[in-house]
Design a protein around this motif. Sequence first.
Motif, PDB file in Angstrom:
ATOM      1  N   GLU A 359       0.776  -1.188  -0.066  1.00 25.94           N
ATOM      2  CA  GLU A 359      -0.147   0.079   0.044  1.00 25.94           C
ATOM      3  C   GLU A 359       0.885   1.304   0.011  1.00 25.94           C
ATOM      4  OE1 GLU A 359      -3.595   2.118   2.774  1.00 25.94           O
ATOM      5  OE2 GLU A 359      -2.904   0.112   3.375  1.00 25.94           O
ATOM      6  N   HIS A 360       2.085   1.275   0.440  1.00 25.74           N
ATOM      7  CA  HIS A 360       2.759   2.262   0.744  1.00 25.74           C
ATOM      8  C   HIS A 360       4.275   1.926   0.176  1.00 25.74           C
ATOM      9  CE1 HIS A 360      -0.172   4.323   3.187  1.00 25.74           C
ATOM     10  NE2 HIS A 360      -0.129   3.210   3.758  1.00 25.74           N
ATOM     11  N   ALA A 361       4.179   1.394  -1.173  1.00 29.54           N
ATOM     12  CA  ALA A 361       5.517   1.008  -1.869  1.00 29.54           C
ATOM     13  C   ALA A 361       6.593   2.068  -2.027  1.00 29.54           C
ATOM     14  CB  ALA A 361       5.297   0.580  -3.090  1.00 29.54           C
ATOM     15  N   SER A 362       7.855   1.924  -1.831  1.00 27.49           N
ATOM     16  CA  SER A 362       8.881   2.888  -1.747  1.00 27.49           C
ATOM     17  C   SER A 362       9.422   2.969  -3.198  1.00 27.49           C
ATOM     18  CB  SER A 362      10.031   2.742  -1.131  1.00 27.49           C
ATOM     19  OG  SER A 362      10.662   1.527  -1.448  1.00 27.49           O
ATOM     20  N   ILE A 363       9.973   4.275  -3.630  1.00 24.68           N
ATOM     21  CA  ILE A 363      10.254   4.471  -4.934  1.00 24.68           C
ATOM     22  C   ILE A 363      11.301   3.443  -5.509  1.00 24.68           C
ATOM     23  CG2 ILE A 363      11.543   6.024  -6.617  1.00 24.68           C
ATOM     24  CD1 ILE A 363       9.974   8.291  -5.106  1.00 24.68           C
ATOM     25  N   PRO A 364      12.324   3.152  -4.759  1.00 25.32           N
ATOM     26  CA  PRO A 364      13.306   2.192  -4.942  1.00 25.32           C
ATOM     27  C   PRO A 364      13.003   0.931  -5.215  1.00 25.32           C
ATOM     28  CG  PRO A 364      14.228   3.439  -3.057  1.00 25.32           C
ATOM     29  CD  PRO A 364      12.848   3.779  -3.447  1.00 25.32           C
ATOM     30  N   ASP A 365      11.773   0.378  -4.373  1.00 26.90           N
ATOM     31  CA  ASP A 365      11.138  -0.832  -4.654  1.00 26.90           C
ATOM     32  C   ASP A 365      10.400  -0.983  -5.799  1.00 26.90           C
ATOM     33  OD1 ASP A 365      10.486  -3.330  -3.478  1.00 26.90           O
ATOM     34  OD2 ASP A 365       8.497  -2.847  -2.489  1.00 26.90           O
ATOM     35  N   ILE A 366       9.744   0.027  -6.417  1.00 28.50           N
ATOM     36  CA  ILE A 366       9.461   0.118  -7.433  1.00 28.50           C
ATOM     37  C   ILE A 366      10.301  -0.124  -8.895  1.00 28.50           C
ATOM     38  CG2 ILE A 366       7.816   1.482  -9.313  1.00 28.50           C
ATOM     39  CD1 ILE A 366       6.318   2.686  -6.715  1.00 28.50           C
ATOM     40  N   LEU A 367      11.332   0.764  -8.482  1.00 28.97           N
ATOM     41  CA  LEU A 367      12.529   0.966  -9.513  1.00 28.97           C
ATOM     42  C   LEU A 367      12.875  -0.348  -9.888  1.00 28.97           C
ATOM     43  CD1 LEU A 367      14.029   4.189  -8.628  1.00 28.97           C
ATOM     44  CD2 LEU A 367      12.484   3.606 -10.555  1.00 28.97           C
ATOM     45  N   TRP A 368      13.607  -1.262  -8.908  1.00 29.07           N
ATOM     46  CA  TRP A 368      14.054  -2.537  -9.218  1.00 29.07           C
ATOM     47  C   TRP A 368      13.065  -3.486  -9.754  1.00 29.07           C
ATOM     48  CZ3 TRP A 368      13.104  -7.246  -7.283  1.00 29.07           C
ATOM     49  CH2 TRP A 368      12.494  -7.642  -6.053  1.00 29.07           C
ATOM     50  N   ARG A 369      11.834  -3.480  -9.310  1.00 28.88           N
ATOM     51  CA  ARG A 369      10.914  -4.401  -9.808  1.00 28.88           C
ATOM     52  C   ARG A 369      10.730  -4.005 -11.576  1.00 28.88           C
ATOM     53  NH1 ARG A 369       7.224  -6.396  -5.134  1.00 28.88           N
ATOM     54  NH2 ARG A 369       8.573  -5.682  -3.413  1.00 28.88           N
ATOM     55  N   ALA A 370      10.620  -2.754 -11.943  1.00 31.50           N
ATOM     56  CA  ALA A 370      10.321  -2.331 -13.115  1.00 31.50           C
ATOM     57  C   ALA A 370      11.576  -2.796 -14.123  1.00 31.50           C
ATOM     58  CB  ALA A 370       9.973  -0.878 -13.274  1.00 31.50           C
ATOM     59  N   PHE A 371      12.931  -2.875 -13.177  1.00 33.32           N
ATOM     60  CA  PHE A 371      14.031  -3.297 -13.942  1.00 33.32           C
ATOM     61  C   PHE A 371      13.879  -4.552 -14.451  1.00 33.32           C
ATOM     62  CE2 PHE A 371      18.566  -4.258 -14.085  1.00 33.32           C
ATOM     63  CZ  PHE A 371      18.898  -3.492 -15.078  1.00 33.32           C
ATOM     64  N   VAL A 372      13.737  -5.413 -13.427  1.00 38.19           N
ATOM     65  CA  VAL A 372      13.258  -6.848 -13.724  1.00 38.19           C
ATOM     66  C   VAL A 372      12.587  -7.258 -14.747  1.00 38.19           C
ATOM     67  CG1 VAL A 372      12.450  -8.969 -12.706  1.00 38.19           C
ATOM     68  CG2 VAL A 372      13.863  -7.570 -11.164  1.00 38.19           C
ATOM     69  N   CYS A 373      11.348  -6.441 -15.060  1.00 36.86           N
ATOM     70  CA  CYS A 373      10.775  -6.643 -16.435  1.00 36.86           C
ATOM     71  C   CYS A 373      11.223  -6.066 -17.409  1.00 36.86           C
ATOM     72  CB  CYS A 373       9.257  -5.757 -16.151  1.00 36.86           C
ATOM     73  SG  CYS A 373       8.030  -6.254 -14.958  1.00 36.86           S
ATOM     74  N   GLY A 374      12.057  -5.185 -17.474  1.00 34.55           N
ATOM     75  CA  GLY A 374      12.773  -4.725 -18.743  1.00 34.55           C
ATOM     76  C   GLY A 374      13.972  -5.708 -19.327  1.00 34.55           C
ATOM     77  N   LEU A 375      14.361  -6.320 -18.330  1.00 33.31           N
ATOM     78  CA  LEU A 375      15.537  -7.413 -18.539  1.00 33.31           C
ATOM     79  C   LEU A 375      14.868  -8.424 -19.093  1.00 33.31           C
ATOM     80  CD1 LEU A 375      17.550  -7.618 -15.158  1.00 33.31           C
ATOM     81  CD2 LEU A 375      18.340  -6.516 -17.486  1.00 33.31           C
ATOM     82  N   GLY A 376      13.810  -8.904 -18.658  1.00 30.37           N
ATOM     83  CA  GLY A 376      13.249 -10.076 -19.286  1.00 30.37           C
ATOM     84  C   GLY A 376      12.523  -9.797 -20.810  1.00 30.37           C
ATOM     85  N   PHE A 377      11.914  -8.655 -20.761  1.00 31.25           N
ATOM     86  CA  PHE A 377      11.289  -8.313 -22.155  1.00 31.25           C
ATOM     87  C   PHE A 377      12.415  -7.914 -23.280  1.00 31.25           C
ATOM     88  CE2 PHE A 377       8.933  -6.275 -25.485  1.00 31.25           C
ATOM     89  CZ  PHE A 377       7.659  -6.505 -25.493  1.00 31.25           C
ATOM     90  N   GLY A 378      13.517  -7.489 -22.684  1.00 31.89           N
ATOM     91  CA  GLY A 378      14.424  -6.996 -23.681  1.00 31.89           C
ATOM     92  C   GLY A 378      15.190  -8.409 -24.275  1.00 31.89           C
ATOM     93  N   PHE A 379      15.313  -9.310 -23.236  1.00 39.00           N
ATOM     94  CA  PHE A 379      16.024 -10.593 -23.617  1.00 39.00           C
ATOM     95  C   PHE A 379      14.962 -11.561 -24.488  1.00 39.00           C
ATOM     96  CE2 PHE A 379      20.040 -12.364 -22.545  1.00 39.00           C
ATOM     97  CZ  PHE A 379      20.079 -13.717 -22.980  1.00 39.00           C
TER      98      PHE A 379
END
Length: 470
Positions: A359-379
């Motif tokens: 409910e109160h996610a931190s900005i770094p917490d959001i950033l690293w999860r989005a990075f994982v998505c990008g790694l997967g999609f790019g590969f």
Amino acid sequence: MSQLFGDLPEDDGLPGAARRVAIIVMILGTSMTVLDGSIVNVALPMIARSLQVDPAAAVWIANAYILAGAMTMVTFASLGEVLGFRRVYMSGILAFTLASLGCALSPSLAMLNGMRFLQGVGGAAAMSIGPALYRNIFPTRLLGAALGINALVVASSTAAGPAIGGLMLSVLSWQWLFAVNVPLGIVTLLLARRVLPRDPGRGGRFDAVGAVLSALALGTIVMAVDGLSRHDSWTQELLLGGIALASVILFIIRQRRYSAPLLPLDIFASQRFSMAVATSLCSFVGQGIAFIALPFLFQGAYGFSPLLSAALFTPWPVAIAITAPIAGRLADRYSAALLSTCGLLVLTTGLALLACLGEHASIPDILWRAFVCGLGFGFFQSPNNREMLSNAPRARSGTASGVLAIARTFGQSLGAALVAVVLAATSIAQASASTAQLDASAVHLSLWLAASATLLATIISALRIKHGRN
């Protein structure tokens, strides 16, 4: 990248020096048309409030563009083979540029949606034959690496759209999201006229009836799904579903019997090609859901500004920029199916991680999860695209290019429509909840739906591995 411009005696395609300029044109045109598919996503909550419309209605600002592409991709791919890829590409860029001006000057939601649809038609004409142009520009030995660059441009432009849109909205009005395309379109047209390879096309007849049936089938499917978000009557939904089913059946009959079909069905005789198409479709449904849903989570549930919401998307394109070219080069040497499956597994994990945000996610917490998505999609994307094109005959390059593009646009369009359904359903089920609670609940459900779609893509992709390298 320098290896893309070296020459060998047996090379087909353009000479190395000519490839340098041609790829600039392709990058400009591709990034501009793909970017507009996602650049308005971050502005949807703002536009909905400004125009005093429901969020489900605002989704169509994004969906009209994507839907137009899905409805017409196969048509323009076929036209490219008949009239020549260069001619259709330039016509698409021209139409896209003029419609962008119309979007910037639109005074109402209705006109904006109409201009977005026309803009999508122009973008479809250019995007549908983009991979086929790459196959004409580059020699076969460099096809995977070239498609890696194309995948990087497509995926990065899609993912960077919200960030670029948010940055522009911090200093400019929403109209500038479209007006910026006008000078870029003019420059792209001037360069394309000089450097793109000239091909006369095969000539012959064009399957106009097939074009109408394919557009009707794809359009009614998305409209039927979207109708669920507006609580339309079951009679209307059943009617749209019936039209879609009838159109698909008639389209298949037409393609089997017509001497010059819009979509030669023999291209699906290759099991690997067909599975690559299914994998791509499911993955883009997942991405389409995520890119529409996340702005509502960031702005509606978390209360972030449009600029900060846009910045939270940045890790996604950064990760794609890192992995897509590498994956493209690896796909020229190793199993594209294995590489794609690994990428999809990472993407599914990333989407599940985003769905688990608190409910109160931190900005770094959001950033690293989005990075994982990008790694997967790019590969995933460039090896899968190589799998599709390399398993289609060269004579069917235009058709394969169109199928690739329609899997992307139709998947994104269907994903956006599903988000509208979830938003509407959540508002009914939790009528007493606050707007922030509704947005959070709807987005988390949407993200689990996205993860389910990419998990299905992972399973389909894994089934290809046993067949070995193509």
